[in-house]
Design a protein around this motif. Structure first.
Motif, PDB file in Angstrom:
ATOM      1  N   ILE A  69     -40.245 -20.112  42.724  1.00  0.00           N
ATOM      2  CA  ILE A  69     -39.497 -19.100  41.973  1.00  0.00           C
ATOM      3  C   ILE A  69     -40.487 -17.994  41.675  1.00  0.00           C
ATOM      4  N   PRO A  70     -40.328 -16.763  42.099  1.00  0.00           N
ATOM      5  CA  PRO A  70     -39.193 -16.228  42.836  1.00  0.00           C
ATOM      6  C   PRO A  70     -39.099 -16.812  44.230  1.00  0.00           C
ATOM      7  N   PRO A  71     -37.994 -16.628  44.875  1.00  0.00           N
ATOM      8  CA  PRO A  71     -36.905 -15.698  44.593  1.00  0.00           C
ATOM      9  C   PRO A  71     -36.005 -16.196  43.454  1.00  0.00           C
ATOM     10  N   LEU A  72     -35.387 -15.261  42.790  1.00  0.00           N
ATOM     11  CA  LEU A  72     -34.554 -15.576  41.635  1.00  0.00           C
ATOM     12  C   LEU A  72     -33.336 -16.410  42.007  1.00  0.00           C
ATOM     13  N   GLU A  73     -32.940 -16.398  43.275  1.00  0.00           N
ATOM     14  CA  GLU A  73     -31.833 -17.252  43.711  1.00  0.00           C
ATOM     15  C   GLU A  73     -32.161 -18.721  43.444  1.00  0.00           C
ATOM     16  N   ASN A  74     -33.433 -19.099  43.594  1.00  0.00           N
ATOM     17  CA  ASN A  74     -33.821 -20.481  43.309  1.00  0.00           C
ATOM     18  C   ASN A  74     -33.705 -20.785  41.823  1.00  0.00           C
ATOM     19  N   LEU A  75     -34.029 -19.840  40.973  1.00  0.00           N
ATOM     20  CA  LEU A  75     -33.871 -20.035  39.538  1.00  0.00           C
ATOM     21  C   LEU A  75     -32.395 -20.192  39.192  1.00  0.00           C
ATOM     22  N   ASP A  76     -31.545 -19.355  39.760  1.00  0.00           N
ATOM     23  CA  ASP A  76     -30.101 -19.469  39.531  1.00  0.00           C
ATOM     24  C   ASP A  76     -29.599 -20.838  39.971  1.00  0.00           C
ATOM     25  N   LEU A  77     -30.083 -21.303  41.106  1.00  0.00           N
ATOM     26  CA  LEU A  77     -29.681 -22.608  41.618  1.00  0.00           C
ATOM     27  C   LEU A  77     -30.070 -23.721  40.645  1.00  0.00           C
ATOM     28  N   LEU A  78     -31.303 -23.676  40.151  1.00  0.00           N
ATOM     29  CA  LEU A  78     -31.760 -24.703  39.212  1.00  0.00           C
ATOM     30  C   LEU A  78     -30.985 -24.663  37.903  1.00  0.00           C
ATOM     31  N   GLU A  79     -30.682 -23.458  37.425  1.00  0.00           N
ATOM     32  CA  GLU A  79     -29.933 -23.336  36.180  1.00  0.00           C
ATOM     33  C   GLU A  79     -28.515 -23.884  36.302  1.00  0.00           C
ATOM     34  N   SER A  80     -28.009 -23.974  37.530  1.00  0.00           N
ATOM     35  CA  SER A  80     -26.678 -24.536  37.725  1.00  0.00           C
ATOM     36  C   SER A  80     -26.714 -26.056  37.806  1.00  0.00           C
ATOM     37  N   GLY A  81     -27.908 -26.624  37.887  1.00  0.00           N
ATOM     38  CA  GLY A  81     -28.056 -28.079  38.019  1.00  0.00           C
ATOM     39  C   GLY A  81     -28.205 -28.775  36.678  1.00  0.00           C
ATOM     40  N   LYS A  82     -28.405 -30.067  36.776  1.00  0.00           N
ATOM     41  CA  LYS A  82     -28.555 -30.919  35.588  1.00  0.00           C
ATOM     42  C   LYS A  82     -29.914 -31.602  35.643  1.00  0.00           C
TER      43      LYS A  82
END
Length: 88
Positions: A69-82
């Motif tokens: 991270i970055p890219p921020l897409e990976n951060l978004d992906l992790l934030e959607s997980g548990k």
């Protein structure tokens, strides 16, 4: 498809080969994969602090892929997980 238990065994093998002095700090469960994070343990206060090694293991075929991270897409992906506990 692989189980989470199998993914943790694979993750341990990866850790042993690449950074055996590191420990798992967190794991995230995502729809199609798990994300594993490592960090040096214990932190000695003398070493440079760097981004922790992190990788995905695919639920479909067990394929491992390093990520950052970055890219921020990976951060978004992790934030959607548990966040889940590591089995090992």
């Amino acid at each position: 498809m692989i189980t989470y238990s199998k993914a943790c065994k694979m993750a341990n093998e990866i850790r042993e080969k690449t950074c055996p002095s590191y420990e798992y700090t967190s794991v995230f469960e995502l729809p199609d994969r798990w994300a594993f994070f490592l960090s040096p343990c214990p932190l000695d206060g003398k070493s440079a602090v760097v981004a922790p090694p992190s990788f995905f293991i695919s639920r479909e075929d067990g394929r491992m892929e390093w990520f950052s991270i970055p890219p921020l897409e990976n951060l978004d992906l992790l934030e959607s997980g548990k966040k889940i506990p590591f089995i090992g």
